[in-house]
Write a protein that holds these residues in place. Structure first.
Motif, short mmCIF file in Angstrom:
data_model
loop_
_atom_site.label_atom_id
_atom_site.label_comp_id
_atom_site.label_asym_id
_atom_site.label_seq_id
_atom_site.Cartn_x
_atom_site.Cartn_y
_atom_site.Cartn_z
N MET A 243 0.82 -1.20 0.00
CA MET A 243 0.00 0.00 0.00
C MET A 243 0.86 1.26 0.00
N LEU A 244 1.90 1.26 0.80
CA LEU A 244 2.79 2.42 0.86
C LEU A 244 3.52 2.63 -0.47
N LEU A 245 3.93 1.53 -1.10
CA LEU A 245 4.60 1.65 -2.39
C LEU A 245 3.66 2.22 -3.45
N ALA A 246 2.39 1.87 -3.37
CA ALA A 246 1.43 2.43 -4.31
C ALA A 246 1.42 3.95 -4.20
N ARG A 247 1.39 4.46 -3.01
CA ARG A 247 1.39 5.91 -2.84
C ARG A 247 2.71 6.53 -3.31
N ILE A 248 3.82 5.86 -3.02
CA ILE A 248 5.11 6.39 -3.43
C ILE A 248 5.19 6.52 -4.94
N VAL A 249 4.74 5.50 -5.66
CA VAL A 249 4.79 5.55 -7.12
C VAL A 249 3.77 6.55 -7.65
N MET A 250 2.59 6.57 -7.10
CA MET A 250 1.55 7.49 -7.56
C MET A 250 1.92 8.94 -7.30
N GLU A 251 2.68 9.19 -6.24
CA GLU A 251 3.13 10.54 -5.94
C GLU A 251 4.32 10.96 -6.80
N GLY A 252 4.81 10.04 -7.64
CA GLY A 252 5.96 10.36 -8.47
C GLY A 252 7.28 10.37 -7.71
N MET A 253 7.34 9.65 -6.57
CA MET A 253 8.53 9.66 -5.73
C MET A 253 9.47 8.49 -6.02
N TRP A 254 9.07 7.57 -6.89
CA TRP A 254 9.90 6.41 -7.18
C TRP A 254 10.92 6.76 -8.25
N ARG A 255 12.19 6.53 -7.97
CA ARG A 255 13.26 6.78 -8.94
C ARG A 255 13.50 5.52 -9.74
N PRO A 256 13.48 5.60 -11.07
CA PRO A 256 13.63 4.41 -11.92
C PRO A 256 14.92 3.66 -11.65
N LEU A 257 14.84 2.33 -11.72
CA LEU A 257 15.98 1.44 -11.51
C LEU A 257 16.12 0.53 -12.72
N ARG A 258 17.29 -0.01 -12.91
CA ARG A 258 17.52 -0.97 -13.99
C ARG A 258 17.09 -2.36 -13.54
N LEU A 259 16.26 -3.00 -14.35
CA LEU A 259 15.76 -4.31 -13.98
C LEU A 259 16.87 -5.33 -13.80
N ARG A 260 17.90 -5.24 -14.58
CA ARG A 260 18.97 -6.24 -14.46
C ARG A 260 19.69 -6.14 -13.12
N TRP A 261 19.55 -5.01 -12.44
CA TRP A 261 20.14 -4.88 -11.11
C TRP A 261 19.23 -5.41 -10.02
N ILE A 262 17.93 -5.33 -10.21
CA ILE A 262 17.02 -5.65 -9.11
C ILE A 262 16.36 -7.02 -9.23
N LEU A 263 16.26 -7.58 -10.44
CA LEU A 263 15.63 -8.89 -10.57
C LEU A 263 16.37 -9.98 -9.79
N PRO A 264 17.71 -9.92 -9.65
CA PRO A 264 18.39 -10.96 -8.86
C PRO A 264 18.21 -10.82 -7.35
N LEU A 265 17.61 -9.74 -6.87
CA LEU A 265 17.55 -9.50 -5.42
C LEU A 265 16.88 -10.64 -4.64
N PRO A 266 15.74 -11.18 -5.07
CA PRO A 266 15.15 -12.29 -4.30
C PRO A 266 16.06 -13.52 -4.26
N PHE A 267 16.78 -13.78 -5.35
CA PHE A 267 17.68 -14.94 -5.37
C PHE A 267 18.89 -14.71 -4.47
N THR A 268 19.33 -13.45 -4.38
CA THR A 268 20.39 -13.11 -3.44
C THR A 268 19.92 -13.34 -2.00
N ALA A 269 18.68 -12.94 -1.72
CA ALA A 269 18.13 -13.17 -0.39
C ALA A 269 18.03 -14.66 -0.08
N ILE A 270 17.64 -15.46 -1.08
CA ILE A 270 17.58 -16.91 -0.88
C ILE A 270 18.96 -17.46 -0.57
#
Length: 405
Positions: A243-270
């Motif tokens: 819910m909080l992320l919805a507001r952050i994106v809708m308010e224009g506060m989310w800074r774009p990231l490169r998918l190739r950097w963030i898609l591995p994050l769950p596998f790194t956590a695993i």
């Protein structure tokens, strides 16, 4: 319905100029549903005879637990994004119940004859005995996760414990939405960090509980698994994070990231689970990694930036992901009992053949039937039409919402 594309160079879609849903968030649901299917088909079904193959199958369990976290965060984001300025709480709850209960009741009705006729062992779990009316009814009314009892948590269709969590989310959403909308814009990131921290405290607190292992492939006690993974209030922080992320994106506060950097994050956590207590493999430990991916995908679709998850095939599969999630375990139960035979085990390649040439296609076919003849007709018949144009309060930057979670 698709609206005309915004003018070239615009960084954020404006009301009335964008797709009426965020397609990438639908597409990612297909991968999440598959990630839940794999441990059930490879590990819980017990198709492998070799110990090495069984250990490799057990290693897929974090794929399912992290995907459940993705569904919870995604649900919070989607519902907040698509909520009208003035939410009718009763109408909202009615639409959400219609969304889940007809399909759930159908699958429950399919599962009960098998388990009642052949005992709990037909579920592929490490217990036996007759199906008791109490746990069966608790599963039907989504009350099975309210108390740490093995027969409650595993009755009929074990995957429906997550629907018990969603039921709590739906009941609490109107109040939570009011509170989230009141958060000042400059406090949103602080509240997001606090919510993430509260979620991370859940497995830490669960370590205070002790007992025998839930099952051989799940080296945590029943009480720990219940407190950290299945108890609905324990999963509420993940929903609020969305819910909080919805507001952050809708308010224009989310800074774009490169998918190739963030898609591995769950596998790194695993990968880091190797140095953490086993209970961290269950529950909110994966909330932050998957939340980053979900927010970036929502932002990309709102900005009409490229996304690999927006294709027609993935959206088609994502639309049927809930039906697939709900029915796949029961399909595996039936196939395991009547086609392979109870207790039969196979070599690695033969076992993989059964998983990908029988369990998976049969589950996909059952999901298509469930979506086509139960889920979609129920929503079309009993919902009260489309929601008003999504938005928060007047100061909120509006963008159109994704499909229902």
């Amino acid at each position: 319905m698709l609206h005309p594309s915004p003018a070239r160079g615009s960084s954020m879609s404006t009301p009335g100029s964008s797709p009426d849903r965020i397609r990438s968030l639908t597409g990612i649901r297909a991968f999440a549903a598959l990630a839940v299917f794999l441990p059930h088909a490879l590990s819980v079904s017990g198709v492998f005879a070799g110990s090495a193959a069984r250990k490799a199958a057990d290693a897929t369990i974090p794929l399912a637990t992290s995907s459940v976290t993705l569904f919870f965060v995604l649900s919070g984001l989607v519902l907040t994004w698509s909520a009208p300025t003035r939410l009718d709480a009763n109408a909202f709850r009615r639409r959400r119940l219609v969304r889940i209960f007809p399909a759930h009741l159908t699958v429950w009705t399919l599962a009960v004859p098998l388990i009642a006729g052949y005992g709990i062992s037909a579920q592929m779990l490490t217990v036996s005995g007759p199906l008791k009316p109490g746990p069966a009814l608790a599963d039907l009314f989504l009350l099975q996760a309210c108390y740490p009892r093995y027969d409650l948590m595993t009755a009929v269709n074990p995957v429906t414990w997550s629907l018990a969590c969603e039921l709590l989310f739906y009941l609490a959403f109107p109040l939570l939405l009011t509170l989230v909308r009141r958060i000042p814009r400059h406090r949103l990131w602080h509240c997001t960090a606090l919510t993430t921290g509260i979620g991370l405290s859940v497995p830490c607190l669960a370590l205070l509980l002790d007992g025998p292992d839930f099952m051989p492939s799940v080296p945590v006690s029943l009480e720990q698994l219940w407190a950290a993974y299945m108890f609905p209030p324990s999963r509420l922080p993940e929903f609020v994070l969305g819910m909080l992320l919805a507001r952050i994106v809708m308010e224009g506060m989310w800074r774009p990231l490169r998918l190739r950097w963030i898609l591995p994050l769950p596998f790194t956590a695993i990968a880091t689970l190797a140095v953490l207590p086993p209970v961290f493999a269950f529950g909110p430990y994966f909330a932050a990694p998957v939340a980053v991916i979900i927010a970036e995908l929502a932002s990309r679709d709102a900005r009409r930036a490229p996304s690999p998850l927006r294709g027609r095939a993935l959206v088609f599969l994502g639309d049927r992901a809930f039906a697939f999630y709900l029915v796949h375990y029961v399909v595996i139960m039936y196939t395991r009992h009547f086609v392979l035979g109870p207790g039969t085990r196979y070599g690695t390649w033969a076992g993989l053949g059964w998983v990908f040439l029988a369990f998976l296609p049969l589950s996909c076919a059952a999901a298509w039937l469930l979506h086509r003849y139960v889920e979609k007709p129920a929503v079309d018949r009993f919902s009260t039409g489309r929601l008003p144009h999504p938005g928060l309060h007047r100061r909120t930057r509006q963008v159109p919402g994704p499909p229902p979670a």
